[in-house]
Design a protein around this motif. Structure first.
Motif, PDB file in Angstrom:
ATOM      1  N   LEU A 290     -35.271 -26.565 -12.383  1.00 19.20           N
ATOM      2  CA  LEU A 290     -35.877 -27.375 -13.438  1.00 19.20           C
ATOM      3  C   LEU A 290     -34.884 -28.441 -13.890  1.00 19.20           C
ATOM      4  CD1 LEU A 290     -37.387 -24.421 -15.418  1.00 19.20           C
ATOM      5  CD2 LEU A 290     -38.732 -26.356 -14.600  1.00 19.20           C
ATOM      6  N   ARG A 291     -35.343 -29.660 -13.917  1.00 17.29           N
ATOM      7  CA  ARG A 291     -34.493 -30.759 -14.391  1.00 17.29           C
ATOM      8  C   ARG A 291     -35.169 -31.465 -15.550  1.00 17.29           C
ATOM      9  NH1 ARG A 291     -33.201 -34.141  -9.067  1.00 17.29           N
ATOM     10  NH2 ARG A 291     -35.393 -33.618  -8.655  1.00 17.29           N
ATOM     11  N   LEU A 292     -34.404 -31.705 -16.580  1.00 11.00           N
ATOM     12  CA  LEU A 292     -34.934 -32.274 -17.811  1.00 11.00           C
ATOM     13  C   LEU A 292     -35.166 -33.777 -17.645  1.00 11.00           C
ATOM     14  CD1 LEU A 292     -35.639 -31.734 -20.817  1.00 11.00           C
ATOM     15  CD2 LEU A 292     -33.257 -32.307 -21.339  1.00 11.00           C
ATOM     16  N   ILE A 293     -36.382 -34.214 -17.994  1.00 10.75           N
ATOM     17  CA  ILE A 293     -36.725 -35.635 -17.880  1.00 10.75           C
ATOM     18  C   ILE A 293     -36.507 -36.325 -19.234  1.00 10.75           C
ATOM     19  CG2 ILE A 293     -38.503 -37.306 -17.256  1.00 10.75           C
ATOM     20  CD1 ILE A 293     -39.921 -35.014 -15.738  1.00 10.75           C
ATOM     21  N   HIS A 294     -37.213 -35.856 -20.229  1.00 10.58           N
ATOM     22  CA  HIS A 294     -37.088 -36.358 -21.600  1.00 10.58           C
ATOM     23  C   HIS A 294     -37.339 -35.194 -22.539  1.00 10.58           C
ATOM     24  CE1 HIS A 294     -36.968 -40.814 -21.308  1.00 10.58           C
ATOM     25  NE2 HIS A 294     -37.762 -40.691 -20.261  1.00 10.58           N
ATOM     26  N   TYR A 295     -36.892 -35.359 -23.772  1.00 12.28           N
ATOM     27  CA  TYR A 295     -37.222 -34.367 -24.774  1.00 12.28           C
ATOM     28  C   TYR A 295     -37.448 -35.045 -26.121  1.00 12.28           C
ATOM     29  CZ  TYR A 295     -32.371 -34.589 -26.446  1.00 12.28           C
ATOM     30  OH  TYR A 295     -31.171 -35.009 -26.951  1.00 12.28           O
ATOM     31  N   SER A 296     -38.038 -34.293 -27.024  1.00 10.69           N
ATOM     32  CA  SER A 296     -38.336 -34.813 -28.351  1.00 10.69           C
ATOM     33  C   SER A 296     -37.897 -33.792 -29.395  1.00 10.69           C
ATOM     34  CB  SER A 296     -39.839 -35.073 -28.495  1.00 10.69           C
ATOM     35  OG  SER A 296     -40.170 -35.341 -29.841  1.00 10.69           O
ATOM     36  N   TYR A 297     -37.256 -34.296 -30.460  1.00  9.20           N
ATOM     37  CA  TYR A 297     -36.814 -33.405 -31.530  1.00  9.20           C
ATOM     38  C   TYR A 297     -37.568 -33.674 -32.823  1.00  9.20           C
ATOM     39  CZ  TYR A 297     -33.736 -37.496 -31.748  1.00  9.20           C
ATOM     40  OH  TYR A 297     -33.237 -38.777 -31.742  1.00  9.20           O
ATOM     41  N   GLY A 298     -38.693 -34.354 -32.698  1.00  2.36           N
ATOM     42  CA  GLY A 298     -39.553 -34.586 -33.845  1.00  2.36           C
ATOM     43  C   GLY A 298     -40.495 -35.731 -33.531  1.00  2.36           C
ATOM     44  N   VAL A 299     -41.460 -35.942 -34.424  1.00  2.00           N
ATOM     45  CA  VAL A 299     -42.408 -37.036 -34.226  1.00  2.00           C
ATOM     46  C   VAL A 299     -41.657 -38.358 -34.147  1.00  2.00           C
ATOM     47  CG1 VAL A 299     -44.321 -38.294 -35.271  1.00  2.00           C
ATOM     48  CG2 VAL A 299     -44.266 -35.802 -35.366  1.00  2.00           C
ATOM     49  N   LYS A 300     -41.930 -39.079 -33.113  1.00  2.00           N
ATOM     50  CA  LYS A 300     -41.329 -40.388 -32.812  1.00  2.00           C
ATOM     51  C   LYS A 300     -39.838 -40.319 -32.482  1.00  2.00           C
ATOM     52  CE  LYS A 300     -44.554 -43.511 -35.160  1.00  2.00           C
ATOM     53  NZ  LYS A 300     -45.673 -42.604 -35.185  1.00  2.00           N
ATOM     54  N   ASP A 301     -39.274 -39.117 -32.375  1.00  2.00           N
ATOM     55  CA  ASP A 301     -37.862 -38.955 -32.022  1.00  2.00           C
ATOM     56  C   ASP A 301     -37.757 -38.383 -30.620  1.00  2.00           C
ATOM     57  OD1 ASP A 301     -37.184 -37.854 -35.361  1.00  2.00           O
ATOM     58  OD2 ASP A 301     -36.793 -39.826 -34.468  1.00  2.00           O
ATOM     59  N   THR A 302     -37.314 -39.222 -29.672  1.00  2.00           N
ATOM     60  CA  THR A 302     -37.201 -38.768 -28.292  1.00  2.00           C
ATOM     61  C   THR A 302     -35.872 -39.205 -27.721  1.00  2.00           C
ATOM     62  OG1 THR A 302     -38.204 -40.769 -27.329  1.00  2.00           O
ATOM     63  CG2 THR A 302     -39.711 -38.996 -27.988  1.00  2.00           C
ATOM     64  N   ASP A 303     -35.488 -38.564 -26.621  1.00  2.00           N
ATOM     65  CA  ASP A 303     -34.238 -38.927 -25.971  1.00  2.00           C
ATOM     66  C   ASP A 303     -34.344 -38.609 -24.488  1.00  2.00           C
ATOM     67  OD1 ASP A 303     -30.751 -38.546 -27.033  1.00  2.00           O
ATOM     68  OD2 ASP A 303     -31.723 -39.924 -25.627  1.00  2.00           O
ATOM     69  N   LYS A 304     -33.439 -39.210 -23.716  1.00  2.00           N
ATOM     70  CA  LYS A 304     -33.491 -39.055 -22.277  1.00  2.00           C
ATOM     71  C   LYS A 304     -32.828 -37.758 -21.834  1.00  2.00           C
ATOM     72  CE  LYS A 304     -33.325 -44.026 -21.396  1.00  2.00           C
ATOM     73  NZ  LYS A 304     -32.564 -45.116 -20.744  1.00  2.00           N
ATOM     74  N   GLY A 305     -33.341 -37.224 -20.713  1.00  2.00           N
ATOM     75  CA  GLY A 305     -32.691 -36.117 -20.053  1.00  2.00           C
ATOM     76  C   GLY A 305     -31.927 -36.619 -18.848  1.00  2.00           C
ATOM     77  N   GLU A 306     -31.692 -35.734 -17.900  1.00  2.00           N
ATOM     78  CA  GLU A 306     -30.843 -36.074 -16.763  1.00  2.00           C
ATOM     79  C   GLU A 306     -31.545 -36.866 -15.668  1.00  2.00           C
ATOM     80  OE1 GLU A 306     -29.945 -32.368 -14.404  1.00  2.00           O
ATOM     81  OE2 GLU A 306     -31.078 -31.458 -16.067  1.00  2.00           O
ATOM     82  N   VAL A 307     -32.887 -36.876 -15.636  1.00  2.00           N
ATOM     83  CA  VAL A 307     -33.620 -37.587 -14.578  1.00  2.00           C
ATOM     84  C   VAL A 307     -34.710 -38.448 -15.205  1.00  2.00           C
ATOM     85  CG1 VAL A 307     -33.095 -36.002 -12.702  1.00  2.00           C
ATOM     86  CG2 VAL A 307     -35.050 -35.534 -14.175  1.00  2.00           C
ATOM     87  N   SER A 308     -34.343 -39.317 -16.120  1.00  2.00           N
ATOM     88  CA  SER A 308     -35.336 -40.061 -16.897  1.00  2.00           C
ATOM     89  C   SER A 308     -35.807 -41.363 -16.250  1.00  2.00           C
ATOM     90  CB  SER A 308     -34.777 -40.361 -18.287  1.00  2.00           C
ATOM     91  OG  SER A 308     -33.579 -41.118 -18.166  1.00  2.00           O
ATOM     92  N   ASP A 309     -35.114 -41.845 -15.239  1.00  2.00           N
ATOM     93  CA  ASP A 309     -35.490 -43.125 -14.635  1.00  2.00           C
ATOM     94  C   ASP A 309     -36.911 -43.077 -14.096  1.00  2.00           C
ATOM     95  OD1 ASP A 309     -32.238 -44.007 -13.193  1.00  2.00           O
ATOM     96  OD2 ASP A 309     -33.041 -44.151 -15.231  1.00  2.00           O
TER      97      ASP A 309
END
Lengths: 113, 111
Positions: free
Chosen positions: A43-62
């Motif tokens: 499993l490889r992380l693409i993106h994640y979110s820590y709240g509404v409208k709060d997101t960040d990139k993971g290791e394979v986000s391109d």
């Protein structure tokens, strides 16, 4: 699957088309994640979110973008699908302070021709 | 770079025996380590979490050890049953409530 649904469950699309995958939760968990799973890579992380409208990139986000306008929904968009994005996509949720574990949805199998 | 390795892709054992899976990691200092089970066509399901200050954790027929000096976790399934056949994933915590997963070990228990 702990109140997590993913749609669609299966999709076949053509190279260059946009694709949106949806993750819906009924657990009111703050964190949501998108992973892809490929043979030999786990499993490889693409993106994640820590709240509404709060997101960040993971290791394979391109090549991927996400949006979270409500606590219960987390969308993953492939702006222009490529064959390398053929994979199984899993959504997961977690709530900090409740055991630090992640709960996974049933997955979406995406094939890009 | 950070790396997680699970001992082998596949493990075949006889019913009633103990299956032992290994998870090794480098360039991490995880506060905890988790093990998940994944059946074909389904998402992973959480099994056990062990923290860095814990040496061993048990749940029914499952036992996990965590050696931060060796940078290794062992996952044991005792008195294995055909229903234990699945892929088992180890996962280490990263910052900000993210996990890094190993590629998994597929266990097949023969009746």
């Amino acid at each position: 699957d702990a109140g997590i649904t993913q749609s669609p469950r299966h999709k076949v699309t053509e190279t260059g088309t946009p694709v949106t995958l949806r993750c819906h939760q009924t657990e009111n968990h703050r964190y949501m994640y998108w992973y892809r799973q490929d043979p030999g890579h786990g499993l490889r992380l693409i993106h994640y979110s820590y709240g509404v409208k709060d997101t960040d990139k993971g290791e394979v986000s391109d090549g991927y973008s996400v949006s979270r306008s409500k606590t219960e929904d987390f969308l993953l968009t492939l702006e222009s699908a490529t064959s390398s994005q053929t994979s199984v996509y899993f959504c997961a949720i977690s709530e900090p302070g409740r055991g630090d574990t992640q709960y996974f949805g049933p997955g979406t199998r995406l094939t890009v021709l | 770079s950070q790396k997680i390795e699970q001992n082998s892709e596949a493990l075949n054992i006889q019913e009633g025996k103990t299956a032992t899976l290994t998870c090794n990691y480098t360039n991490y200092s995880p506060a905890y380590l988790q093990w998940y089970r994944q059946d074909p066509g389904r998402g992973p399901v959480f099994l056990l979490l062990i923290r860095e200050n814990e040496k061993e954790k048990r749940k029914e027929r499952l036992k996990v050890t965590f050696d931060t000096t060796l940078k290794q976790s062992l996952f044991h399934i005792t008195a294995s049953q055909p229903a234990d056949s699945a892929t088992y994933l180890c996962a280490l915590d990263r910052d900000d409530y993210k996990l890094s997963f190993g590629a998994g070990t597929t266990v097949t228990v023969r009746a």
